[in-house]
Design a protein around this motif. Sequence first.
Motif, short mmCIF file in Angstrom:
data_model
loop_
_atom_site.label_atom_id
_atom_site.label_comp_id
_atom_site.label_asym_id
_atom_site.label_seq_id
_atom_site.Cartn_x
_atom_site.Cartn_y
_atom_site.Cartn_z
N HIS A 1 0.83 -1.20 0.00
CA HIS A 1 0.00 0.00 0.00
C HIS A 1 0.86 1.25 0.00
O HIS A 1 0.52 2.26 -0.64
N GLU A 2 1.99 1.23 0.71
CA GLU A 2 2.88 2.39 0.72
C GLU A 2 3.52 2.60 -0.65
O GLU A 2 3.69 3.75 -1.09
N VAL A 3 3.86 1.52 -1.34
CA VAL A 3 4.38 1.65 -2.70
C VAL A 3 3.31 2.23 -3.62
O VAL A 3 3.57 3.12 -4.43
N GLU A 4 2.07 1.74 -3.49
CA GLU A 4 0.98 2.26 -4.31
C GLU A 4 0.79 3.76 -4.08
O GLU A 4 0.48 4.50 -5.01
N ALA A 5 0.99 4.22 -2.83
CA ALA A 5 0.80 5.63 -2.51
C ALA A 5 1.85 6.52 -3.17
O ALA A 5 1.64 7.73 -3.28
N ASP B 1 4.28 3.40 -13.80
CA ASP B 1 4.96 2.48 -14.72
C ASP B 1 5.49 1.23 -14.03
O ASP B 1 6.14 0.40 -14.70
N TRP B 2 5.24 1.07 -12.74
CA TRP B 2 5.85 0.00 -11.96
C TRP B 2 4.80 -0.75 -11.16
O TRP B 2 3.77 -0.19 -10.79
N ARG B 3 5.09 -2.04 -10.88
CA ARG B 3 4.22 -2.84 -10.03
C ARG B 3 5.08 -3.61 -9.03
O ARG B 3 6.16 -4.11 -9.37
N ILE B 4 4.60 -3.70 -7.79
CA ILE B 4 5.31 -4.47 -6.78
C ILE B 4 4.80 -5.90 -6.81
O ILE B 4 3.59 -6.16 -6.73
N LEU B 5 5.72 -6.84 -6.97
CA LEU B 5 5.41 -8.27 -6.98
C LEU B 5 6.36 -8.93 -5.99
O LEU B 5 7.58 -8.91 -6.19
N PHE B 6 5.81 -9.49 -4.91
CA PHE B 6 6.61 -9.98 -3.80
C PHE B 6 7.44 -8.82 -3.26
O PHE B 6 6.90 -7.78 -2.94
N SER B 7 8.75 -8.93 -3.19
CA SER B 7 9.57 -7.89 -2.55
C SER B 7 10.33 -7.04 -3.56
O SER B 7 11.37 -6.47 -3.23
N THR B 8 9.77 -6.93 -4.78
CA THR B 8 10.51 -6.26 -5.85
C THR B 8 9.59 -5.40 -6.70
O THR B 8 8.45 -5.77 -6.97
N MET C 1 12.59 3.51 -0.25
CA MET C 1 12.54 4.76 -1.00
C MET C 1 13.70 4.87 -1.98
O MET C 1 13.60 5.60 -2.97
N ARG C 2 14.80 4.14 -1.76
CA ARG C 2 15.87 4.11 -2.75
C ARG C 2 15.35 3.58 -4.08
O ARG C 2 15.66 4.09 -5.16
N ASP C 3 14.55 2.51 -3.99
CA ASP C 3 13.98 1.91 -5.20
C ASP C 3 12.96 2.85 -5.85
O ASP C 3 12.89 2.94 -7.07
N VAL C 4 12.17 3.51 -5.02
CA VAL C 4 11.17 4.44 -5.54
C VAL C 4 11.84 5.57 -6.32
O VAL C 4 11.41 5.92 -7.44
N ARG C 5 12.90 6.13 -5.76
CA ARG C 5 13.59 7.23 -6.45
C ARG C 5 14.21 6.77 -7.76
O ARG C 5 14.11 7.45 -8.78
N LEU C 6 14.86 5.59 -7.74
CA LEU C 6 15.46 5.10 -8.97
C LEU C 6 14.39 4.73 -10.00
O LEU C 6 14.58 4.95 -11.21
N ALA C 7 13.26 4.21 -9.54
CA ALA C 7 12.16 3.90 -10.46
C ALA C 7 11.68 5.16 -11.18
O ALA C 7 11.45 5.14 -12.41
N ARG C 8 11.55 6.26 -10.45
CA ARG C 8 11.11 7.51 -11.07
C ARG C 8 12.15 7.98 -12.10
O ARG C 8 11.79 8.48 -13.18
N THR C 9 13.41 7.84 -11.77
CA THR C 9 14.47 8.23 -12.69
C THR C 9 14.42 7.39 -13.96
O THR C 9 14.54 7.92 -15.08
N ILE C 10 14.22 6.08 -13.81
CA ILE C 10 14.17 5.19 -14.97
C ILE C 10 12.97 5.50 -15.84
O ILE C 10 13.04 5.48 -17.08
N THR C 11 11.83 5.80 -15.22
CA THR C 11 10.65 6.19 -15.98
C THR C 11 10.95 7.42 -16.84
O THR C 11 10.58 7.49 -18.01
N ASP C 12 11.64 8.39 -16.26
CA ASP C 12 11.99 9.61 -16.99
C ASP C 12 12.94 9.29 -18.14
O ASP C 12 12.76 9.79 -19.26
N LEU C 13 13.93 8.45 -17.89
CA LEU C 13 14.88 8.09 -18.94
C LEU C 13 14.19 7.37 -20.09
O LEU C 13 14.47 7.63 -21.27
N ALA D 1 5.95 2.23 -21.37
CA ALA D 1 5.84 1.39 -20.18
C ALA D 1 4.70 0.40 -20.34
O ALA D 1 3.61 0.77 -20.78
N ARG D 2 4.92 -0.87 -19.96
CA ARG D 2 3.89 -1.89 -20.00
C ARG D 2 3.81 -2.62 -18.66
O ARG D 2 4.14 -3.81 -18.55
N PRO D 3 3.38 -1.95 -17.60
CA PRO D 3 3.29 -2.60 -16.29
C PRO D 3 2.26 -3.73 -16.25
O PRO D 3 2.32 -4.58 -15.37
#
Length: 238
Positions: free
Chosen positions: A28-32, A37-44, A98-110, A118-120
């Motif tokens: 739920h925190e990841v969803e917030a 462009d990203w989906r959480i599946l298990f711990s990733t 939050m390290r993953d969240v920040r890098l995910a946003r950067t990758i989305t921008d790139l 993106a095909r989540p």
Amino acid sequence: MSDDTTDTTDPTGHDGEERTDRTVLSGHEVEAELLADWRILFSTLHGRFETGDFATGVKLVEAIGAAAEEMDHHPDVDLTYPRVDVRLTSHDVGGVTMRDVRLARTITDLAGRLGATARPDEVSVLEIGLDTWDFAEVRPFWAALLGYEGEDGDDELVDPDGTMPTIWAQHADRHDRPQQRWHLDLRVPPEVAERRVRQALEAGGTLVSDERAPAFWVLADAQGNQACITTWLGRGVA
């Protein structure tokens, strides 16, 4: 892979709790965080970006690599002709931070700058379940056969390279006559689950149980072989 372990406080922590870069986020925190462009599946966190051609994919991988080096936080990246798949997790704490969240946003921008789409809705993770009355008895065999890893007492074995499906144990009553039973568990994004169930039913399957939906649906093919469509919802973990 290295993960920056600096405890940088994030003021957006929930319920008044201080969140740091080592805090594992719930589904739920990841969803917030609104990572469209990203989906959480298990711990990733999983992302898929259609590049359309190999050259664009190479450029995207190079850009991701440069960003990862700058942030000292490194994803798993798969490059194929039409797409780039990315997986983000903080290995030092065993989950998404939050390290993953920040890098995910950067990758989305790139990816956007390179025109990748993106095909989540296409990401998924496959697990294989083994019905057994004593997993400890057979765990060493499967670990040796597949080159998998798992601690004594764990109910699962994992591929150290992260490329093959996890094997997990489901308790079954002891029986005299060998009746090996494997079934597939497919983890998908929550918004995809009901469509995937419907498609399986339209393809000749039957619904065995939806009692635990949206955590999982149990389906069977025309010969009774079962499989599950699963999501992180309704179970407290991603």
